[in-house]
Scaffold this active site. Structure first.
Site, PDB file in Angstrom:
ATOM      1  N   TYR A  78      46.612  41.813  41.430  1.00 17.82           N
ATOM      2  CA  TYR A  78      45.244  41.304  41.268  1.00 17.82           C
ATOM      3  C   TYR A  78      44.398  41.509  42.525  1.00 17.82           C
ATOM      4  O   TYR A  78      43.462  40.749  42.756  1.00 17.82           O
ATOM      5  CB  TYR A  78      45.291  39.814  40.906  1.00 17.82           C
ATOM      6  CG  TYR A  78      45.591  39.535  39.440  1.00 17.82           C
ATOM      7  CD1 TYR A  78      44.794  40.065  38.415  1.00 17.82           C
ATOM      8  CD2 TYR A  78      46.652  38.709  39.068  1.00 17.82           C
ATOM      9  CE1 TYR A  78      45.059  39.790  37.076  1.00 17.82           C
ATOM     10  CE2 TYR A  78      46.923  38.430  37.720  1.00 17.82           C
ATOM     11  CZ  TYR A  78      46.115  38.976  36.732  1.00 17.82           C
ATOM     12  OH  TYR A  78      46.361  38.697  35.403  1.00 17.82           O
ATOM     13  N   LYS A 117      51.694  36.747  29.923  1.00 16.65           N
ATOM     14  CA  LYS A 117      51.664  35.854  31.091  1.00 16.65           C
ATOM     15  C   LYS A 117      52.600  34.661  30.869  1.00 16.65           C
ATOM     16  O   LYS A 117      53.073  34.432  29.741  1.00 16.65           O
ATOM     17  CB  LYS A 117      50.212  35.410  31.307  1.00 16.65           C
ATOM     18  CG  LYS A 117      49.273  36.573  31.655  1.00 16.65           C
ATOM     19  CD  LYS A 117      47.848  36.070  31.878  1.00 16.65           C
ATOM     20  CE  LYS A 117      46.912  37.191  32.279  1.00 16.65           C
ATOM     21  NZ  LYS A 117      45.565  36.663  32.642  1.00 16.65           N
ATOM     22  N   THR A 177      37.899  38.097  28.366  1.00 18.89           N
ATOM     23  CA  THR A 177      38.626  37.367  29.416  1.00 18.89           C
ATOM     24  C   THR A 177      38.635  35.874  29.121  1.00 18.89           C
ATOM     25  O   THR A 177      39.677  35.217  29.234  1.00 18.89           O
ATOM     26  CB  THR A 177      37.964  37.640  30.784  1.00 18.89           C
ATOM     27  OG1 THR A 177      37.981  39.054  31.004  1.00 18.89           O
ATOM     28  CG2 THR A 177      38.698  36.932  31.903  1.00 18.89           C
ATOM     29  N   PHE A 184      38.912  31.398  41.992  1.00 20.98           N
ATOM     30  CA  PHE A 184      40.068  31.082  41.144  1.00 20.98           C
ATOM     31  C   PHE A 184      41.330  31.848  41.555  1.00 20.98           C
ATOM     32  O   PHE A 184      42.391  31.666  40.958  1.00 20.98           O
ATOM     33  CB  PHE A 184      39.738  31.360  39.668  1.00 20.98           C
ATOM     34  CG  PHE A 184      39.324  32.772  39.368  1.00 20.98           C
ATOM     35  CD1 PHE A 184      40.271  33.770  39.166  1.00 20.98           C
ATOM     36  CD2 PHE A 184      37.975  33.122  39.296  1.00 20.98           C
ATOM     37  CE1 PHE A 184      39.899  35.077  38.902  1.00 20.98           C
ATOM     38  CE2 PHE A 184      37.581  34.433  39.027  1.00 20.98           C
ATOM     39  CZ  PHE A 184      38.551  35.413  38.832  1.00 20.98           C
ATOM     40  N   GLU A 202      48.943  50.107  37.770  1.00 23.60           N
ATOM     41  CA  GLU A 202      49.719  48.944  37.340  1.00 23.60           C
ATOM     42  C   GLU A 202      51.103  49.354  36.827  1.00 23.60           C
ATOM     43  O   GLU A 202      52.096  48.676  37.090  1.00 23.60           O
ATOM     44  CB  GLU A 202      48.937  48.170  36.270  1.00 23.60           C
ATOM     45  CG  GLU A 202      47.682  47.523  36.849  1.00 23.60           C
ATOM     46  CD  GLU A 202      46.759  46.891  35.814  1.00 23.60           C
ATOM     47  OE1 GLU A 202      45.730  46.329  36.228  1.00 23.60           O
ATOM     48  OE2 GLU A 202      47.052  46.955  34.598  1.00 23.60           O
ATOM     49  N   ASN A 210      45.132  32.484  29.630  1.00 17.33           N
ATOM     50  CA  ASN A 210      44.684  33.344  28.527  1.00 17.33           C
ATOM     51  C   ASN A 210      45.750  34.324  28.013  1.00 17.33           C
ATOM     52  O   ASN A 210      45.453  35.387  27.497  1.00 17.33           O
ATOM     53  CB  ASN A 210      43.369  34.043  28.891  1.00 17.33           C
ATOM     54  CG  ASN A 210      43.507  34.969  30.081  1.00 17.33           C
ATOM     55  OD1 ASN A 210      44.595  35.102  30.641  1.00 17.33           O
ATOM     56  ND2 ASN A 210      42.419  35.602  30.464  1.00 17.33           N
ATOM     57  N   ARG A 269      43.729  36.675  22.438  1.00 17.17           N
ATOM     58  CA  ARG A 269      43.186  35.485  23.102  1.00 17.17           C
ATOM     59  C   ARG A 269      42.385  34.621  22.119  1.00 17.17           C
ATOM     60  O   ARG A 269      42.418  33.397  22.193  1.00 17.17           O
ATOM     61  CB  ARG A 269      42.334  35.902  24.298  1.00 17.17           C
ATOM     62  CG  ARG A 269      43.177  36.450  25.463  1.00 17.17           C
ATOM     63  CD  ARG A 269      42.314  37.199  26.455  1.00 17.17           C
ATOM     64  NE  ARG A 269      43.059  37.632  27.642  1.00 17.17           N
ATOM     65  CZ  ARG A 269      42.558  38.460  28.552  1.00 17.17           C
ATOM     66  NH1 ARG A 269      41.339  38.955  28.408  1.00 17.17           N
ATOM     67  NH2 ARG A 269      43.290  38.808  29.600  1.00 17.17           N
ATOM     68  N   HIS A 297      47.671  40.037  29.685  1.00 13.50           N
ATOM     69  CA  HIS A 297      46.885  40.949  30.517  1.00 13.50           C
ATOM     70  C   HIS A 297      46.897  42.336  29.910  1.00 13.50           C
ATOM     71  O   HIS A 297      47.902  42.747  29.328  1.00 13.50           O
ATOM     72  CB  HIS A 297      47.509  41.012  31.927  1.00 13.50           C
ATOM     73  CG  HIS A 297      47.043  42.193  32.738  1.00 13.50           C
ATOM     74  ND1 HIS A 297      45.905  42.138  33.504  1.00 13.50           N
ATOM     75  CD2 HIS A 297      47.529  43.464  32.859  1.00 13.50           C
ATOM     76  CE1 HIS A 297      45.714  43.326  34.080  1.00 13.50           C
ATOM     77  NE2 HIS A 297      46.691  44.154  33.709  1.00 13.50           N
ATOM     78  N   ARG A 309      42.659  46.501  25.292  1.00  9.78           N
ATOM     79  CA  ARG A 309      41.694  45.474  25.721  1.00  9.78           C
ATOM     80  C   ARG A 309      41.015  44.836  24.504  1.00  9.78           C
ATOM     81  O   ARG A 309      40.792  43.638  24.472  1.00  9.78           O
ATOM     82  CB  ARG A 309      40.621  46.079  26.626  1.00  9.78           C
ATOM     83  CG  ARG A 309      41.119  46.552  27.964  1.00  9.78           C
ATOM     84  CD  ARG A 309      41.282  45.450  28.968  1.00  9.78           C
ATOM     85  NE  ARG A 309      40.032  44.895  29.438  1.00  9.78           N
ATOM     86  CZ  ARG A 309      39.955  44.025  30.437  1.00  9.78           C
ATOM     87  NH1 ARG A 309      41.057  43.609  31.085  1.00  9.78           N
ATOM     88  NH2 ARG A 309      38.798  43.531  30.810  1.00  9.78           N
TER      89      ARG A 309
HETATM   90  P1  GDP Z   1      40.930  40.312  32.502  1.00 11.17           P
HETATM   91  O1  GDP Z   1      40.956  41.753  32.928  1.00 11.17           O
HETATM   92  O2  GDP Z   1      40.250  40.101  31.184  1.00 11.17           O
HETATM   93  O3  GDP Z   1      42.294  39.657  32.527  1.00 11.17           O
HETATM   94  O4  GDP Z   1      40.018  39.524  33.547  1.00 11.17           O
HETATM   95  P2  GDP Z   1      39.875  39.700  35.135  1.00 11.17           P
HETATM   96  O5  GDP Z   1      40.569  40.930  35.618  1.00 11.17           O
HETATM   97  O6  GDP Z   1      38.431  39.543  35.462  1.00 11.17           O
HETATM   98  O7  GDP Z   1      40.626  38.403  35.691  1.00 11.17           O
HETATM   99  C1  GDP Z   1      42.034  38.363  35.743  1.00 11.17           C
HETATM  100  C2  GDP Z   1      42.494  37.009  35.252  1.00 11.17           C
HETATM  101  O8  GDP Z   1      42.005  36.017  36.133  1.00 11.17           O
HETATM  102  C3  GDP Z   1      41.958  36.600  33.888  1.00 11.17           C
HETATM  103  O9  GDP Z   1      42.699  37.132  32.824  1.00 11.17           O
HETATM  104  C4  GDP Z   1      42.073  35.093  33.950  1.00 11.17           C
HETATM  105  O10 GDP Z   1      43.410  34.662  33.703  1.00 11.17           O
HETATM  106  C5  GDP Z   1      41.739  34.824  35.403  1.00 11.17           C
HETATM  107  N1  GDP Z   1      40.321  34.498  35.547  1.00 11.17           N
HETATM  108  C6  GDP Z   1      39.240  35.337  35.492  1.00 11.17           C
HETATM  109  N2  GDP Z   1      38.094  34.675  35.653  1.00 11.17           N
HETATM  110  C7  GDP Z   1      38.439  33.380  35.818  1.00 11.17           C
HETATM  111  C8  GDP Z   1      37.694  32.178  36.034  1.00 11.17           C
HETATM  112  O11 GDP Z   1      36.477  32.171  36.091  1.00 11.17           O
HETATM  113  N3  GDP Z   1      38.433  31.020  36.154  1.00 11.17           N
HETATM  114  C9  GDP Z   1      39.788  30.985  36.094  1.00 11.17           C
HETATM  115  N4  GDP Z   1      40.420  29.821  36.230  1.00 11.17           N
HETATM  116  N5  GDP Z   1      40.512  32.092  35.882  1.00 11.17           N
HETATM  117  C10 GDP Z   1      39.851  33.270  35.746  1.00 11.17           C
HETATM  118 MG    MG Z   2      41.443  42.584  34.757  1.00  7.09          MG
END
Ligand code: GDP
Ligand code: MG
Length: 153
Positions: free
Chosen positions: A52, A12, A94, A60, A129, A115, A105, A118, A88
């Site tokens: 996304y 990212k 996350t 968010f 993707e 973070n 992370r 991805h 992962r």
């Molecule tokens: P990932 O698959 O672990 O990346 O998580 P998700 O698919 O649930 O979310 C995508 C991305 O959105 C995450 O990697 C974070 O950068 C962001 N994100 C997810 N949950 C939150 C949250 O509660 N707050 C904020 N600010 N960002 C979030």
């Molecule tokens: Mg995800």
């Protein structure tokens, strides 16, 4: 049963700005995965909204798109045994605060909204993707290390 898979891994904008590209690539190389696609791209908000799309409606979401469009990302496809799940687990949780030390992370990040990287969450999302980020396709080549890393015969 573990199988050969491809996963979409993306560094990212914060990972790029923090000069973590080489360190992250090294982790996947050293684990034994094969790099089959790689490019740097400054993605548009529209492209990122599609990436996304499952998170549309989350509070968010607007901030996530703004952050992801704030600078270039490094888009990659890594191939190998159980690549999706292992990718992962190499990333960590996350929320970096919940990520174990030793994960990407858990070693480099603190905030869920910054973070670093991805990784696809299922084989099906990986396929979507990879097609979304690499419509031009990915390369095919035989890794000479396969004979050493896997029990092929
Ligand atoms: P990932 O698959 O672990 O990346 O998580 P998700 O698919 O649930 O979310 C995508 C991305 O959105 C995450 O990697 C974070 O950068 C962001 N994100 C997810 N949950 C939150 C949250 O509660 N707050 C904020 N600010 N960002 C979030
Ligand atoms: Mg995800």
């Amino acid at each position: 049963m573990s199988k050969f898979e491809q996963t979409y891994i993306m560094i990212k904008p914060d990972g790029v700005q923090r000069n973590l590209v080489g360190a992250i690539i090294a982790r996947f190389e050293q684990r034994g995965f094969k790099l089959v696609a790689l490019k740097m791209v400054h993605a548009t908000p529209e492209h990122l909204e599609k990436h996304y799309e499952d998170l549309k409606g989350k509070p968010f979401f607007p901030g996530l798109i703004k952050y992801m469009a704030s600078g270039p990302v490094v888009a990659m496809v890594w191939e190998g045994l159980d690549a999706v799940k292992t990718g992962r687990s190499m990333l960590g949780a996350t929320n970096p605060l919940a990520s174990a030390p030793g994960t990407i992370r858990g070693d480099y990040a603190l905030a869920v909204g910054r973070n670093i990287a991805h990784g696809s969450d299922s084989v099906e999302s990986a396929k979507k993707e990879i097609a979304h980020w690499f419509p031009e396709g990915i390369v095919q080549y035989r890794s000479l290390l396969e004979d050493v890393i896997f029990e092929l015969r």
